[in-house]
Design a protein around this motif. Structure first.
Motif, PDB file in Angstrom:
ATOM      1  N   ILE A  55       0.856  -1.184   0.000  1.00 40.87           N
ATOM      2  CA  ILE A  55       0.000   0.000   0.000  1.00 40.87           C
ATOM      3  C   ILE A  55       0.894   1.237   0.000  1.00 40.87           C
ATOM      4  CG2 ILE A  55      -1.743   1.304   1.273  1.00 40.87           C
ATOM      5  CD1 ILE A  55      -2.565  -1.549   2.420  1.00 40.87           C
ATOM      6  N   GLU A  56       0.636   2.115  -0.943  1.00 39.21           N
ATOM      7  CA  GLU A  56       1.418   3.347  -1.074  1.00 39.21           C
ATOM      8  C   GLU A  56       0.770   4.463  -0.259  1.00 39.21           C
ATOM      9  OE1 GLU A  56       2.842   5.197  -5.058  1.00 39.21           O
ATOM     10  OE2 GLU A  56       0.856   6.046  -4.654  1.00 39.21           O
ATOM     11  N   HIS A  57       1.613   5.245   0.416  1.00 41.58           N
ATOM     12  CA  HIS A  57       1.167   6.468   1.084  1.00 41.58           C
ATOM     13  C   HIS A  57       1.968   7.634   0.519  1.00 41.58           C
ATOM     14  CE1 HIS A  57      -0.479   4.595   5.070  1.00 41.58           C
ATOM     15  NE2 HIS A  57      -1.235   4.328   4.025  1.00 41.58           N
ATOM     16  N   THR A  58       1.265   8.706   0.169  1.00 38.09           N
ATOM     17  CA  THR A  58       1.935   9.926  -0.307  1.00 38.09           C
ATOM     18  C   THR A  58       1.450  11.151   0.461  1.00 38.09           C
ATOM     19  OG1 THR A  58       0.262  10.137  -2.041  1.00 38.09           O
ATOM     20  CG2 THR A  58       2.329   9.053  -2.641  1.00 38.09           C
ATOM     21  N   ASP A  59       0.787  10.937   1.591  1.00 36.39           N
ATOM     22  CA  ASP A  59       0.173  12.044   2.325  1.00 36.39           C
ATOM     23  C   ASP A  59       1.120  12.772   3.273  1.00 36.39           C
ATOM     24  OD1 ASP A  59       0.333   9.785   3.915  1.00 36.39           O
ATOM     25  OD2 ASP A  59      -1.551  10.161   4.959  1.00 36.39           O
ATOM     26  N   LYS A  60       2.367  12.331   3.384  1.00 32.30           N
ATOM     27  CA  LYS A  60       3.299  12.967   4.325  1.00 32.30           C
ATOM     28  C   LYS A  60       4.414  13.703   3.589  1.00 32.30           C
ATOM     29  CE  LYS A  60       2.310   9.405   7.651  1.00 32.30           C
ATOM     30  NZ  LYS A  60       2.521   7.988   7.714  1.00 32.30           N
ATOM     31  N   GLU A  61       4.136  14.090   2.336  1.00 32.91           N
ATOM     32  CA  GLU A  61       5.100  14.796   1.494  1.00 32.91           C
ATOM     33  C   GLU A  61       6.359  13.984   1.238  1.00 32.91           C
ATOM     34  OE1 GLU A  61       5.303  18.829   1.519  1.00 32.91           O
ATOM     35  OE2 GLU A  61       3.311  19.110   2.359  1.00 32.91           O
ATOM     36  N   ARG A  62       6.210  12.659   1.305  1.00 37.79           N
ATOM     37  CA  ARG A  62       7.260  11.714   0.916  1.00 37.79           C
ATOM     38  C   ARG A  62       6.549  10.418   0.540  1.00 37.79           C
ATOM     39  NH1 ARG A  62       7.519  11.470   6.581  1.00 37.79           N
ATOM     40  NH2 ARG A  62       7.199   9.367   7.362  1.00 37.79           N
ATOM     41  N   LEU A  63       7.256   9.568  -0.164  1.00 35.33           N
ATOM     42  CA  LEU A  63       6.673   8.308  -0.602  1.00 35.33           C
ATOM     43  C   LEU A  63       6.921   7.228   0.439  1.00 35.33           C
ATOM     44  CD1 LEU A  63       5.428   6.450  -2.791  1.00 35.33           C
ATOM     45  CD2 LEU A  63       7.749   6.172  -3.693  1.00 35.33           C
ATOM     46  N   GLU A  64       5.886   6.476   0.764  1.00 29.14           N
ATOM     47  CA  GLU A  64       6.012   5.313   1.641  1.00 29.14           C
ATOM     48  C   GLU A  64       5.369   4.124   0.943  1.00 29.14           C
ATOM     49  OE1 GLU A  64       4.009   6.375   5.272  1.00 29.14           O
ATOM     50  OE2 GLU A  64       5.822   7.276   6.090  1.00 29.14           O
ATOM     51  N   LEU A  65       6.109   3.022   0.880  1.00 26.08           N
ATOM     52  CA  LEU A  65       5.565   1.767   0.369  1.00 26.08           C
ATOM     53  C   LEU A  65       5.419   0.828   1.556  1.00 26.08           C
ATOM     54  CD1 LEU A  65       7.726   1.349  -2.863  1.00 26.08           C
ATOM     55  CD2 LEU A  65       5.456   2.382  -2.633  1.00 26.08           C
ATOM     56  N   ASN A  66       4.195   0.714   2.071  1.00 20.18           N
ATOM     57  CA  ASN A  66       3.895  -0.118   3.242  1.00 20.18           C
ATOM     58  C   ASN A  66       3.603  -1.536   2.790  1.00 20.18           C
ATOM     59  OD1 ASN A  66       3.500   2.043   5.493  1.00 20.18           O
ATOM     60  ND2 ASN A  66       2.386   2.816   3.727  1.00 20.18           N
ATOM     61  N   PHE A  67       4.031  -2.505   3.603  1.00 17.39           N
ATOM     62  CA  PHE A  67       3.743  -3.900   3.262  1.00 17.39           C
ATOM     63  C   PHE A  67       3.234  -4.647   4.478  1.00 17.39           C
ATOM     64  CE2 PHE A  67       8.264  -3.511   4.207  1.00 17.39           C
ATOM     65  CZ  PHE A  67       8.487  -4.490   5.150  1.00 17.39           C
ATOM     66  N   VAL A  68       2.352  -5.623   4.212  1.00 14.25           N
ATOM     67  CA  VAL A  68       1.826  -6.508   5.243  1.00 14.25           C
ATOM     68  C   VAL A  68       2.002  -7.926   4.707  1.00 14.25           C
ATOM     69  CG1 VAL A  68      -0.169  -7.156   6.635  1.00 14.25           C
ATOM     70  CG2 VAL A  68       0.098  -4.780   5.896  1.00 14.25           C
ATOM     71  N   ILE A  69       2.659  -8.776   5.491  1.00  8.01           N
ATOM     72  CA  ILE A  69       2.913 -10.158   5.096  1.00  8.01           C
ATOM     73  C   ILE A  69       2.219 -11.075   6.092  1.00  8.01           C
ATOM     74  CG2 ILE A  69       4.675 -11.915   4.626  1.00  8.01           C
ATOM     75  CD1 ILE A  69       6.729  -9.574   4.455  1.00  8.01           C
ATOM     76  N   ALA A  70       1.374 -11.954   5.604  1.00  8.32           N
ATOM     77  CA  ALA A  70       0.784 -12.983   6.470  1.00  8.32           C
ATOM     78  C   ALA A  70       1.891 -13.990   6.782  1.00  8.32           C
ATOM     79  CB  ALA A  70      -0.377 -13.665   5.765  1.00  8.32           C
ATOM     80  N   ASN A  71       2.104 -14.287   8.050  1.00  4.63           N
ATOM     81  CA  ASN A  71       3.216 -15.145   8.473  1.00  4.63           C
ATOM     82  C   ASN A  71       2.890 -16.632   8.342  1.00  4.63           C
ATOM     83  OD1 ASN A  71       4.640 -12.852   9.057  1.00  4.63           O
ATOM     84  ND2 ASN A  71       4.537 -13.065  11.272  1.00  4.63           N
ATOM     85  N   VAL A  72       2.583 -17.040   7.121  1.00  2.00           N
ATOM     86  CA  VAL A  72       2.296 -18.450   6.865  1.00  2.00           C
ATOM     87  C   VAL A  72       2.804 -18.802   5.472  1.00  2.00           C
ATOM     88  CG1 VAL A  72      -0.037 -18.011   5.981  1.00  2.00           C
ATOM     89  CG2 VAL A  72       0.521 -20.251   6.951  1.00  2.00           C
ATOM     90  N   GLU A  73       3.396 -19.978   5.355  1.00  2.00           N
ATOM     91  CA  GLU A  73       3.788 -20.503   4.049  1.00  2.00           C
ATOM     92  C   GLU A  73       2.543 -21.183   3.502  1.00  2.00           C
ATOM     93  OE1 GLU A  73       5.120 -22.614   0.814  1.00  2.00           O
ATOM     94  OE2 GLU A  73       4.372 -23.672   2.564  1.00  2.00           O
ATOM     95  N   LEU A  74       2.035 -20.702   2.402  1.00  5.02           N
ATOM     96  CA  LEU A  74       0.693 -21.064   1.937  1.00  5.02           C
ATOM     97  C   LEU A  74       0.543 -22.518   1.499  1.00  5.02           C
ATOM     98  CD1 LEU A  74      -0.165 -17.813  -0.025  1.00  5.02           C
ATOM     99  CD2 LEU A  74      -0.902 -18.457   2.281  1.00  5.02           C
ATOM    100  N   THR A  75       1.588 -23.141   0.984  1.00  8.03           N
ATOM    101  CA  THR A  75       1.423 -24.513   0.501  1.00  8.03           C
ATOM    102  C   THR A  75       1.456 -25.552   1.618  1.00  8.03           C
ATOM    103  OG1 THR A  75       3.795 -24.742   0.044  1.00  8.03           O
ATOM    104  CG2 THR A  75       2.403 -23.945  -1.757  1.00  8.03           C
ATOM    105  N   THR A  76       2.093 -25.207   2.749  1.00  9.93           N
ATOM    106  CA  THR A  76       2.186 -26.168   3.856  1.00  9.93           C
ATOM    107  C   THR A  76       1.362 -25.756   5.066  1.00  9.93           C
ATOM    108  OG1 THR A  76       4.116 -25.072   4.835  1.00  9.93           O
ATOM    109  CG2 THR A  76       4.543 -26.807   3.192  1.00  9.93           C
ATOM    110  N   GLY A  77       1.039 -24.467   5.197  1.00  7.16           N
ATOM    111  CA  GLY A  77       0.322 -23.973   6.371  1.00  7.16           C
ATOM    112  C   GLY A  77       1.220 -23.768   7.572  1.00  7.16           C
ATOM    113  N   LYS A  78       2.536 -23.931   7.374  1.00  8.16           N
ATOM    114  CA  LYS A  78       3.478 -23.745   8.485  1.00  8.16           C
ATOM    115  C   LYS A  78       3.811 -22.269   8.651  1.00  8.16           C
ATOM    116  CE  LYS A  78       5.585 -28.285   8.174  1.00  8.16           C
ATOM    117  NZ  LYS A  78       6.829 -29.025   7.992  1.00  8.16           N
ATOM    118  N   ARG A  79       4.272 -21.932   9.866  1.00  6.05           N
ATOM    119  CA  ARG A  79       4.617 -20.552  10.179  1.00  6.05           C
ATOM    120  C   ARG A  79       5.770 -20.091   9.303  1.00  6.05           C
ATOM    121  NH1 ARG A  79       7.512 -17.059  13.199  1.00  6.05           N
ATOM    122  NH2 ARG A  79       6.379 -15.480  14.361  1.00  6.05           N
ATOM    123  N   LEU A  80       5.655 -18.872   8.824  1.00  2.26           N
ATOM    124  CA  LEU A  80       6.696 -18.239   8.023  1.00  2.26           C
ATOM    125  C   LEU A  80       7.202 -17.029   8.786  1.00  2.26           C
ATOM    126  CD1 LEU A  80       8.195 -17.773   5.285  1.00  2.26           C
ATOM    127  CD2 LEU A  80       6.199 -16.443   4.584  1.00  2.26           C
TER     128      LEU A  80
END
Length: 177
Positions: A96-121
């Motif tokens: 998700i991009e934010h440009t409201d603070k007069e600078r560019l921010e590229l925010n990321f959210v990662i689900a902590n799971v390996e999708l093919t095994t269901g194990k914690r990532l």
């Protein structure tokens, strides 16, 4: 550019994080979804029974904006560096991009799971991954001509006292003041 991982942010509901990043009604001014599915990331993260169900961070730039092709290339490079050895279908990540603070921010959210095994990532473990992320940051700053936070011209002439650089002895403190 700097890279920041938010400490212990994956303990609660991912809904609050997404509400901050996009707005409660996906109406936050200056916010734009670049990649991923926020609803899927929320539901996937909230369905996990791990202590830290998701990881949140930001690539923060001093630059006000970058071309979309550069943003995409930087995001892909970051993902392949941080999640080396994993295919895109093995993890869930929303940008998700934010440009409201007069600078560019590229925010990321990662689900902590390996999708093919269901194990914690564990996408980022500070003691091990900090040098990797720091090296990636320096190379990326150089390749794209981005502002480098380690540039000597950015160093503060006078450093303020804080807990990290506070002298142990009172005499040293008086001399420093």
């Amino acid at each position: 550019m700097i890279v920041k991982f938010f400490k212990n942010s994956g303990g609660g509901s991912a809904n609050a994080t997404m509400n901050y990043l996009l707005g409660k009604e996906n109406d936050r001014e200056g916010a734009r979804l670049l990649s991923g599915d926020p609803e899927l990331t929320k539901r996937l993260s909230d369905s996990l029974n791990f202590q830290n169900r998701y990881t949140v961070g930001v690539l923060s730039f001093e630059e006000v904006n970058l071309p979309d092709d550069d943003k995409r290339a930087i995001m892909e490079s970051f993902e392949s560096s941080l999640l080396a050895g994993l295919d895109k279908d093995q993890y869930n990540m929303t940008w998700i991009e934010h440009t409201d603070k007069e600078r560019l921010e590229l925010n990321f959210v990662i689900a902590n799971v390996e999708l093919t095994t269901g194990k914690r990532l564990q996408p980022y473990f500070d003691r091990v991954d900090r040098p990797l992320v720091e090296n990636w940051k320096q190379v990326t700053n150089h390749e794209y001509g981005l502002t480098d936070p380690h540039d000597p011209d950015k160093a503060q002439a006078v450093k303020t006292l804080n807990r990290q650089n506070l002298p142990k002895e009172v005499q040293q403190l008086k001399a420093q003041i």
